[in-house]
Motif scaffolding. Structure first.
Motif, PDB file in Angstrom:
ATOM      1  N   UNK A   1       0.927  -1.476   0.049  1.00  0.00           N
ATOM      2  CA  UNK A   1       0.090  -0.009   0.052  1.00  0.00           C
ATOM      3  C   UNK A   1       0.805   1.261   0.136  1.00  0.00           C
ATOM      4  N   UNK A   2       1.890   1.167   0.764  1.00  0.00           N
ATOM      5  CA  UNK A   2       2.952   2.560   0.796  1.00  0.00           C
ATOM      6  C   UNK A   2       3.531   2.664  -0.645  1.00  0.00           C
ATOM      7  N   UNK A   3       4.004   1.582  -1.317  1.00  0.00           N
ATOM      8  CA  UNK A   3       4.700   1.775  -2.761  1.00  0.00           C
ATOM      9  C   UNK A   3       3.653   2.108  -3.669  1.00  0.00           C
ATOM     10  N   UNK A   4       2.438   1.507  -3.497  1.00  0.00           N
ATOM     11  CA  UNK A   4       1.291   1.976  -4.589  1.00  0.00           C
ATOM     12  C   UNK A   4       1.076   3.248  -4.288  1.00  0.00           C
ATOM     13  N   UNK A   5       0.932   3.931  -2.967  1.00  0.00           N
ATOM     14  CA  UNK A   5       0.474   5.233  -2.643  1.00  0.00           C
ATOM     15  C   UNK A   5       1.482   6.275  -3.407  1.00  0.00           C
ATOM     16  N   UNK A   6       2.724   5.693  -3.127  1.00  0.00           N
ATOM     17  CA  UNK A   6       3.668   6.499  -3.550  1.00  0.00           C
ATOM     18  C   UNK A   6       3.818   7.121  -4.886  1.00  0.00           C
ATOM     19  N   UNK A   7       3.569   5.627  -5.586  1.00  0.00           N
ATOM     20  CA  UNK A   7       3.610   5.719  -7.108  1.00  0.00           C
ATOM     21  C   UNK A   7       2.404   6.570  -7.702  1.00  0.00           C
ATOM     22  N   UNK A   8       1.340   6.334  -7.051  1.00  0.00           N
ATOM     23  CA  UNK A   8       0.004   7.109  -7.442  1.00  0.00           C
ATOM     24  C   UNK A   8       0.491   8.755  -7.436  1.00  0.00           C
ATOM     25  N   UNK A   9       0.916   8.884  -6.319  1.00  0.00           N
ATOM     26  CA  UNK A   9       1.065  10.442  -5.920  1.00  0.00           C
ATOM     27  C   UNK A   9       2.219  10.939  -6.740  1.00  0.00           C
ATOM     28  N   UNK A  10       3.155  10.172  -7.130  1.00  0.00           N
ATOM     29  CA  UNK A  10       4.246  10.528  -7.921  1.00  0.00           C
ATOM     30  C   UNK A  10       3.889  10.805  -9.288  1.00  0.00           C
ATOM     31  N   UNK A  11       3.267   9.719  -9.808  1.00  0.00           N
ATOM     32  CA  UNK A  11       2.998   9.608 -11.273  1.00  0.00           C
ATOM     33  C   UNK A  11       1.693   9.912 -11.683  1.00  0.00           C
ATOM     34  N   UNK A  12       0.641  10.039 -10.935  1.00  0.00           N
ATOM     35  CA  UNK A  12      -0.815  10.431 -11.316  1.00  0.00           C
ATOM     36  C   UNK A  12      -0.879  11.540 -12.055  1.00  0.00           C
ATOM     37  N   UNK A  13      -0.490  12.596 -11.549  1.00  0.00           N
ATOM     38  CA  UNK A  13      -0.624  14.106 -12.152  1.00  0.00           C
ATOM     39  C   UNK A  13      -0.125  13.988 -13.614  1.00  0.00           C
ATOM     40  N   UNK A  14       1.293  13.272 -13.911  1.00  0.00           N
ATOM     41  CA  UNK A  14       1.830  13.382 -15.088  1.00  0.00           C
ATOM     42  C   UNK A  14       1.116  12.234 -16.165  1.00  0.00           C
ATOM     43  N   UNK A  15       0.639  11.379 -15.648  1.00  0.00           N
ATOM     44  CA  UNK A  15      -0.193  10.210 -16.560  1.00  0.00           C
ATOM     45  C   UNK A  15      -1.392  11.060 -16.885  1.00  0.00           C
ATOM     46  N   UNK A  16      -2.188  11.757 -16.034  1.00  0.00           N
ATOM     47  CA  UNK A  16      -3.346  12.602 -16.767  1.00  0.00           C
ATOM     48  C   UNK A  16      -2.806  13.424 -17.543  1.00  0.00           C
ATOM     49  N   UNK A  17      -1.765  14.257 -17.437  1.00  0.00           N
ATOM     50  CA  UNK A  17      -1.195  15.353 -18.556  1.00  0.00           C
ATOM     51  C   UNK A  17      -0.894  14.538 -19.616  1.00  0.00           C
ATOM     52  N   UNK A  18      -0.214  13.481 -19.620  1.00  0.00           N
ATOM     53  CA  UNK A  18       0.154  12.830 -20.910  1.00  0.00           C
ATOM     54  C   UNK A  18      -1.271  12.438 -21.836  1.00  0.00           C
ATOM     55  N   UNK A  19      -2.214  11.890 -21.010  1.00  0.00           N
ATOM     56  CA  UNK A  19      -3.609  11.700 -21.709  1.00  0.00           C
ATOM     57  C   UNK A  19      -4.234  12.722 -22.367  1.00  0.00           C
ATOM     58  N   UNK A  20      -4.178  13.825 -21.659  1.00  0.00           N
ATOM     59  CA  UNK A  20      -4.645  14.916 -22.121  1.00  0.00           C
ATOM     60  C   UNK A  20      -3.840  15.417 -23.384  1.00  0.00           C
ATOM     61  N   UNK A  21      -2.518  15.315 -23.406  1.00  0.00           N
ATOM     62  CA  UNK A  21      -1.860  15.731 -24.412  1.00  0.00           C
ATOM     63  C   UNK A  21      -1.731  14.598 -25.681  1.00  0.00           C
TER      64      UNK A  21
END
Length: 211
Positions: free
Chosen positions: A35-55
């Motif tokens: 859970x800690x690693x998963x939440x760290x990944x979501x926090x770190x990469x979530x915004x960038x993934x949404x950005x790339x989907x929009x782009x």
């Protein structure tokens, strides 16, 4: 440092510090290792993934580049290994969140500009890159997202993104389109935490007797 290398450095550094933010928040809620690693990944990469989907930049770099998962995992493990030190900071989650937010606001805006998007799109996607991971983190932890509360958060990311666009418009060079946005975004967020600056809040009026 070449502009492309500088962009990659900011992106990966942002991944690392945002992962610390996510891992610290997960550790406070007593999540297990996964859970800690998963939440760290979501926090770190979530915004960038949404950005790339929009782009339309598919697949999102946060999923396609192994370095992003590696940096997020390293940030999570570093937090677990030094959690006593992280916990002693006055605002451990918010401090690392501010550093990551500044880096992501700049990197996200630069990526949008590099792909030929206009200034308005670049500013909005830079802000989304900065705050998206934190929103997902808070949603998964069942708490009100910081960006929706009265604290100065998204507005700091907006300021950083605007300075990147201005630097690009006036051809200030790689340093001029990077450091002003970084310093302004982090500085505004840090000062708001240090001195208690807040956005206006419009709560319900207290109910009088008999109402």
């Amino acid at each position: 440092m070449p502009e492309h290398a500088l962009f990659e450095f900011l992106d990966l550094a942002g991944i690392f510090v945002f992962a610390i933010s996510g891992a610290a928040a997960a550790r406070e809620r007593d999540l297990d290792l996964f859970g800690i690693v998963a939440l760290a990944f979501v926090t770190a990469c979530g915004g960038g993934i949404v950005r790339d989907l929009c782009l339309g930049a598919l697949p999102p770099v946060g999923l396609a580049d192994w370095r992003y998962l590696a940096c997020a995992t390293l940030g999570a493990l570093a937090t677990l290994g030094a959690y006593g030190w992280v916990r002693r900071l006055r605002y451990p989650v918010l401090l690392f969140d501010a550093v990551g937010m500044a880096m992501f606001a700049v990197a996200g805006t630069q990526k949008a500009l590099g792909l030929g998007r206009n200034a308005e799109t670049a500013v909005l996607l830079g802000m989304m890159t900065a705050v998206g991971g934190g929103i997902l983190r808070d949603m998964l932890l069942s708490r009100v997202a910081v960006v929706l509360e009265r604290e100065i958060y998204a507005s700091a990311a907006l300021l950083g993104s605007l300075l990147v666009v201005l630097g690009d418009h006036f051809h200030w060079g790689p340093a001029g389109t990077t450091w002003p946005g970084l310093v302004a975004c982090f500085g505004l967020r840090y000062l708001s935490l240090r001195y208690g600056w807040n956005m206006p809040r419009f709560g319900r009026r207290e109910m009088g007797p008999g109402n």
